[in-house]
Design an enzyme around this catalytic site. Structure first.
Site: not given
Length: 365
Positions: A338, A92, A123, A126, A219, A112, A119
């Site tokens: 995201c 994305e 997290c 997320c 973060s 972005c 990933c």
């Protein structure tokens, strides 16, 4: 076939030298590929025909196909899902445009970008973290996300805040950044680029030594190590003190303040006492806290705090002398956070209904 933009400028110059071409050809080619966004070497009309043919035989400039596009109701936020070659591999990118500010600064257009398919940081809050990790992106694939939008209008800012952990794909990320800031490349000012990291200390130290004036966002999401490890299971042995020390080193090396991203989760990390502990941690550091009200994702078992709780947390930080702002939210109606669009279009890798069936996490305050 290799993509031309996987080469660094030095590598492109070396390739040209091997083929008996003068050094200034690298400047010409870079400007065609990045500033004008051409996708065919034949369009580079100031290059000799023989060189264009040789380039076409060894390299490609093909853009990434678009799988889906969503545009916010106000037209200021656009999100695209770009195809990396099938098998569910897609990333994305989001473009956000802003009106001129009260001082008359011209329109700002921010893109972005993603640096990985999925990933590995996991997290809990997320959508990308719920997808797992597939692979790193190549420099050309990172640049393709910006180029998709520069073909429509000039991009002034780039933030590495999309899918993936940029510092876990360090080499490709920095190659892309070098092309972004190169005067013969995208020619974006260095201070217009920000890299966001979940907190890879060695990567932060490497970034500090790059000699670039780019922004750094870390973060954090918690004022103590125990809660942070619950929110970011892969945080492992990295402590908040170590992250703050790495941030201090970045400030000293680059002369720029560091941003700490803090996703606010109701009754998890948004209590006033937690704000006071966070302020105590950050006191004396040239830093800014970016408060991000949680954008709910399926299966996380987390809730978005009320505006009152968000503002109360912000006031506690400001009262302690910590610069803190609440992120301006854009594109909620188009799943701009995201990982959301990829999940909507392709589903969660390995389980078409994994997101909806995931067991909620029980949080204890």
């Amino acid at each position: 076939m290799r993509h031309l933009l996987d080469l660094s400028k030095d590598e492109l110059s070396a390739w040209l030298a091997e083929h008996g071409e003068p050094g200034y050809r690298a400047q010409q080619i870079a400007r065609w590929a990045l500033q004008r966004g051409v996708t065919d070497f034949e369009a580079m009309t100031d290059l000799p025909a023989a060189l264009r043919a040789t380039l076409a035989s060894e390299f490609t400039l093909a853009p990434l196909p678009v799988l889906a596009t969503r545009i916010a109701d106000d037209g200021d936020t656009t999100k695209v899902l770009l195809d990396l070659g099938g098998d569910g591999q897609a990333v994305e990118a989001v473009r956000m445009t802003y009106d001129p500010d009260e001082d008359g600064v011209p329109d700002r257009t921010t893109v972005c970008v993603s640096t990985q398919v999925g990933c590995a940081m996991a997290c809990t809050f997320c959508a990308t973290g719920q997808q797992g990790f597939t692979r790193n992106l190549r420099p050309s694939e990172i640049l393709a996300q910006v180029l998709h939008f520069t073909r429509e209008r000039r991009v002034t800012n780039v933030v590495f805040m999309g899918m993936g952990e940029p510092l876990a794909n360090y080499a490709a990320t920095m190659r892309a950044v070098r092309w972004m800031v190169d005067p013969d490349g995208l020619d974006i000012r260095q201070r217009g680029i920000t890299i966001s990291t979940v907190g890879i200390v060695n990567g932060i130290r490497r970034l500090a030594a790059e000699g670039l004036q780019i922004g750094l966002s870390i973060s954090l999401h918690a004022p103590d190590d125990d809660l942070r490890r619950r929110l970011i299971p892969t945080a492992g042995g990295t402590t908040i003190d170590e992250l703050i020390e790495a941030a201090r080193g970045y400030v000293e090396a680059r002369g720029r303040r560091v941003t700490f991203a803090y996703a606010l989760l109701e009754h998890v990390n948004d209590e006033p006492e937690q704000a006071r502990r966070l302020a105590q941690r950050l006191r004396g550091l040239q830093a800014h806290v970016n408060l991000i009200p949680y954008n709910p994702t399926a299966g996380a078992g987390l809730r978005r705090p009320s505006q009152e709780r968000v503002r109360a947390f912000q006031r506690e930080l400001q009262a302690a002398g910590i610069n803190a702002t609440v992120r301006i939210e854009r594109g909620q109606e188009i799943a701009a956070a995201c990982g959301q669009l990829r999940t909507d279009v392709l589903g969660t890798p390995g389980d078409d209904d994994a997101a909806s069936q995931a067991a909620p996490i029980e949080w204890r305050g």
